[in-house]
Design a protein around this motif. Structure first.
Motif, PDB file in Angstrom:
ATOM      1  N   GLY A  87       4.434  -1.769   3.644  1.00 14.15           N
ATOM      2  CA  GLY A  87       3.536  -0.734   3.689  1.00 14.15           C
ATOM      3  C   GLY A  87       2.869  -0.394   4.984  1.00 14.15           C
ATOM      4  N   MET A  89      -2.067  -3.435   7.305  1.00  9.94           N
ATOM      5  CA  MET A  89      -2.434  -4.401   6.043  1.00  9.94           C
ATOM      6  C   MET A  89      -1.932  -6.070   6.493  1.00  9.94           C
ATOM      7  SD  MET A  89       0.732  -3.537   3.331  1.00  9.94           S
ATOM      8  CE  MET A  89       0.274  -4.609   2.131  1.00  9.94           C
ATOM      9  N   TYR A 102      -9.679  -4.039  -0.950  1.00  7.37           N
ATOM     10  CA  TYR A 102      -8.391  -4.088  -0.380  1.00  7.37           C
ATOM     11  C   TYR A 102      -7.547  -5.307  -1.014  1.00  7.37           C
ATOM     12  CZ  TYR A 102     -10.882  -1.118   2.861  1.00  7.37           C
ATOM     13  OH  TYR A 102     -11.756  -0.115   3.511  1.00  7.37           O
ATOM     14  N   VAL A 103      -6.336  -4.927  -0.691  1.00 14.29           N
ATOM     15  CA  VAL A 103      -5.258  -6.160  -1.300  1.00 14.29           C
ATOM     16  C   VAL A 103      -5.602  -7.491  -1.169  1.00 14.29           C
ATOM     17  CG1 VAL A 103      -3.044  -4.557  -1.546  1.00 14.29           C
ATOM     18  CG2 VAL A 103      -3.724  -5.563   0.775  1.00 14.29           C
ATOM     19  N   GLY A 111      -2.555  -1.647  -3.221  1.00 11.03           N
ATOM     20  CA  GLY A 111      -3.904  -0.821  -2.863  1.00 11.03           C
ATOM     21  C   GLY A 111      -3.670   0.585  -2.574  1.00 11.03           C
ATOM     22  N   ALA A 112      -4.601   1.347  -2.759  1.00  9.86           N
ATOM     23  CA  ALA A 112      -4.793   2.559  -2.568  1.00  9.86           C
ATOM     24  C   ALA A 112      -6.119   3.121  -2.407  1.00  9.86           C
ATOM     25  CB  ALA A 112      -4.262   3.466  -3.704  1.00  9.86           C
ATOM     26  N   THR A 120       0.811  -1.330  -0.174  1.00 11.47           N
ATOM     27  CA  THR A 120       0.112  -0.005  -0.061  1.00 11.47           C
ATOM     28  C   THR A 120       0.841   1.171  -0.122  1.00 11.47           C
ATOM     29  OG1 THR A 120       0.001  -0.068   2.316  1.00 11.47           O
ATOM     30  CG2 THR A 120      -2.051  -1.165   1.169  1.00 11.47           C
TER      31      THR A 120
END
Ligand SMILES: Cc1cc2nc3c(=O)[nH]c(=O)nc-3n(C[C@H](O)[C@H](O)[C@H](O)COP(=O)(O)OP(=O)(O)OC[C@H]3O[C@@H](n4cnc5c(N)ncnc54)[C@H](O)[C@@H]3O)c2cc1C
Length: 295
Positions: free
Chosen positions: A254, A258, A227-228, A190-191, A160
């Protein structure tokens, strides 16, 4: 610095081990007593003008000082001045976002991906540095979160935000040194929105053959939040097949938040393929194939 790195790797759940085929890194060449002096040769915004976050691509040149780095390593930056207790600021770590050999081949520079934090001492110092400014740099640091040199290695990268920095280095290294590598490179990124995703434009141009891209956005109006870990689940079969391969390496980088979601998604992917993730994960870590760096 070692404390910061130890904290960043807590999510590994054990001793970090470098990939067997990684090159030998140079570490601790410069410290606070004897820092390197770098010159800013580029500083531009990566996130869209309308985005909430200001993430910047900053290029540091080392002139004739030796500063060899490998993809995945980080460097230390000390903002000038003192903290609220009158002590010099402590160093902050930033991941190298360029491959070994420099931002352009055979240059003595490196790139960083820096997010401006509200009231953050060092990130604001870095993000505000104009071209030509000089700053003190320590490092390089990190001897385990490194890229396998084996072209047959599959690399699953999950990130992320600025966690994408080392993976830009990994991708550019493959592109530059082994564009026809048989090993797969997969990026789960992910963003909140595409406008907030660092390197969104350049990433679109990376051929799918070199890099499998799985973007996920959690704040696009009228779209479900992805999300991832959701994206990993939708690629479950591919992930499980890769995890069965002893040449597969996993990297997570990240936000600290996460980690647990990604871990559960891996466990689900494994369960569906009758693989025991709780046994495989430590095995991968001990053989230098599972890496976490979160902050
Ligand atoms: C291994 C590693 C790699 C990293 N790689 C990157 C990278 O590639 N890119 C990147 O951008 N970052 C990276 N980081 C994070 C980076 O090191 C810094 O932590 C980050 O830039 C914030 O530093 P800062 O000095 O700007 O913020 P700080 O001044 O440390 O503040 C952090 C936050 O705390 C808040 N805060 C500070 N003081 C107080 C207070 N007294 N009370 C309440 N709140 C307070 C600030 O508002 C801010 O939001 C990495 C970290 C590690 C450990």
């Amino acid at each position: 610095v070692s404390k910061l790195l130890e904290e960043a790797r807590k999510g590994l759940g054990g001793k970090p081990v470098a990939p067997h085929s990684a090159s030998k890194p140079t570490v601790n060449l410069y410290n606070r007593g004897k820092p390197a002096t770098a010159t800013v040769t580029g500083n531009f915004r990566l996130t869209d003008a309308g985005a909430d976050s200001d993430v910047r691509h900053i290029i540091l040149d080392f002139g004739d000082q030796k500063f060899p780095v490998l993809e995945g390593q980080s460097i230390g930056i000390v903002a000038p001045g003192n903290d609220e207790n009158g002590k010099p600021h402590v160093a902050r770590l930033y991941s190298v976002a360029s491959p070994r050999g420099g931002e352009k081949p055979n240059t003595n520079n490196l790139a960083l991906t820096v997010k401006r934090e509200d009231n953050g001492v060092c990130s604001n110092y870095l993000c505000d540095l104009p071209r030509g400014a000089k700053l003190e740099v320590t490092g390089p640091f990190g001897a385990t979160f490194l890229m396998p040199d084996d072209p047959a290695a599959n690399i699953i990268m999950i990130c992320t935000g600025t966690g994408s920095a080392p993976f830009r280095g990994f991708t550019e290294r493959r592109r530059r040194a082994m564009p026809d590598a048989p090993g797969r490179l997969l990026l789960f990124f992910g963003a909140r929105r595409p406008e907030e995703l660092p390197y969104f434009g350049p990433l679109q141009k990376v051929p799918e053959k070199l890099l499998g891209k799985y973007f996920c956005y959690s704040r696009v109006p009228d779209q479900p939040r992805v999300y991832v870990q959701d994206r990993i689940r939708s690629e479950m079969a591919q992930i499980a097949a890769l995890l069965r391969d002893e040449k597969t390496h996993v990297y997570i980088c990240g936000l600290k938040g996460m980690e647990s979601g990604v871990d559960e998604a891996f466990a689900d992917a494994c369960r569906a393929a009758s693989i025991d993730w709780s046994a495989l994960k430590p095995k991968m870590r001990e053989s230098g194939r599972y890496h976490v760096e979160t902050y």
